[in-house]
Design a protein around this motif. Sequence first.
Motif, PDB file in Angstrom:
ATOM      1  N   ASP A 135      23.475  15.073   8.692  1.00 21.61           N
ATOM      2  CA  ASP A 135      24.320  15.710   7.677  1.00 21.61           C
ATOM      3  C   ASP A 135      24.829  14.709   6.650  1.00 21.61           C
ATOM      4  N   ARG A 186      28.760   7.149  14.508  1.00 22.47           N
ATOM      5  CA  ARG A 186      29.736   8.145  14.097  1.00 22.47           C
ATOM      6  C   ARG A 186      30.329   8.850  15.302  1.00 22.47           C
ATOM      7  N   PHE A 187      29.492   9.172  16.263  1.00 20.99           N
ATOM      8  CA  PHE A 187      29.952   9.807  17.496  1.00 20.99           C
ATOM      9  C   PHE A 187      29.179   9.205  18.648  1.00 20.99           C
ATOM     10  N   PHE A 200      26.158  18.602  17.316  1.00 17.49           N
ATOM     11  CA  PHE A 200      27.014  17.971  18.303  1.00 17.49           C
ATOM     12  C   PHE A 200      28.245  18.839  18.557  1.00 17.49           C
ATOM     13  N   PRO A 246      30.435  19.762  12.906  1.00 14.87           N
ATOM     14  CA  PRO A 246      30.840  18.354  12.849  1.00 14.87           C
ATOM     15  C   PRO A 246      29.671  17.395  12.615  1.00 14.87           C
ATOM     16  N   PHE A 247      28.515  17.745  13.113  1.00 16.85           N
ATOM     17  CA  PHE A 247      27.357  16.847  12.992  1.00 16.85           C
ATOM     18  C   PHE A 247      26.101  17.663  13.211  1.00 16.85           C
ATOM     19  N   LEU A 283      25.282   8.704  18.158  1.00 13.55           N
ATOM     20  CA  LEU A 283      24.766   9.597  17.122  1.00 13.55           C
ATOM     21  C   LEU A 283      24.967   8.956  15.766  1.00 13.55           C
TER      22      LEU A 283
END
Lengths: 203, 195
Positions: free
Chosen positions: A124, B103-104, A173, A105-106, B169
Motif C-alpha cells: 500500500d 512497518r509491522f 494484515f 492497515p496494510f 512486513l
Amino acid sequence: MSRLFNFLSLRRDFLWLKILFAIFTGLVGAALLHLIIVFSLPQFSQRDAYTRIIAEGESHRFYRLGEQPDRAGLSKEDPMMEMSVCSFDISETPVRLTAPNIGVPFWSLGVFDASSDEIFSINDRTSADHVLDVVVGTPAQLAALRKSLPRGFSQTVLVEAQQTEGYAVLRSFVTHKSVVPVISKFLEQATCAPFQWRTRVQF
Amino acid sequence: MFRVPFLVAIALAIAFGGGIWSTRLALDATIGFGAIKLGSWEAFPEAQTADADPYAKSHRANAGKLLYATAEGLSFTATTDDSGARLSGSCTYQLTGQTPTARFWTLFATGPDGRPPAADANLPSSLNSRMVGRQPDGSLDITIASRARPGNWLASPQQGQFRLTLTLLDTPAAGSSGLIDLSMPAIRRIGCGNV
C-alpha cells in the motif's frame, strides 16, 4: 594345496572388489539421481503453489484462503494475515488487478509466474493513493497499451511478464479483530479480471 | 552363477534407495542455500525469486507454500534458542531486543504438526507489533510460555518442540540481504517445568 588356497583367496578378493565396485557404482548413481530429482522436480511437481491455485477453481477471480487447508491444499500461513489468490493467463489479454483504498492497515500484492518466480510485488505504501491498480501483460500487449493508453490509467502500474501464466497473492494484515470486516470487504472487492481495453478504444 | 545379477541388484538398490532418500532428506531439512542467519533466526530472502538455487526451487515446488514477495515481507523462523537447544513447549523463553526496520511484524509459534495457530484462539498464540507493550527504549520483551505470564505473553504449545515465526512486513531487510546491519531479538531460555 597351498596353491589351491591361494587361488581361492584370489577368487574371493575379486568378489569383494566386484562388490565394492557395485557399491561405488550405486553411490555414483545415487548422486546422479539426487541431482536429476532436484533439478527436475519443479517441472513435474503436482504440489507446487501454481498447481494448487489452479485447483481452486476457474482463473481470473480471487479465492479467499481459510485457516484449514481447502481441497486444493492451500491455507493461511499466518493467523494475522488474510489472503486471497488468483490465477491468470495473459496469452490473449492482459490481466488487471484492482482493489480500492477503504482504509485497511496494510495490504501487499505479489505476482508470480507459473514456476512460482516473483515477477512483481507492491504494497500500500509503494502504490499511488494506497489503491491497488496493476496490469500484468506480455511485452507486446503492454507496448500496444502504452501507445493508446485510455483515460484514467495514469496511476496504473504496468508489469511485463515473460510467461503467459501465473498467479497473484493479495495479503492484508489483521492488526486487530476490529479491522476484520474492513479487510473482508477489501478482499471481496479486489478484482483480477482480463483487461479488455481495445474494445473500449475502438468506440 | 547369480553373481552378476546380485552385483547389479546391489548397485541399483543403492542408486535408487540412496538417491531418493538423500533428496527427501535435503528437501525436508533445508529451504535451500542463501539464508540470512541472525542468532537462531533464519530467513530466505531470495527463495521466491528466479535467482533461487535449484534446491530452493525444488523445495518450494514440493512444499507449495505461498511465499512473501520482496515488497510484502520477510519471514524469519527459529527452531532453537540462542544456546542452540531446541525450543520446547515445557520451557519458558524470553524474547528481547529489536527487530529489523519494518512497518509491522507478526510473531507466532507453530506446534509439532506444523500448522499455524488459529486466529481466534483463546490464548494469545500470535502477537503483532501493534499489540505488544514496549520497553522505554522501544525494545521488545516478550515471554514465551505455555502458561499465562504477566506483560507480553506469547502462548506456546503445551508440549513438544515448536518453531517461532517472525514475519516482518514491508521491510528493507527483504530487498538488500547482507547490506544493512540487521539484528533480531534474542531468544533466551528462562527455565523448564514449573518455573
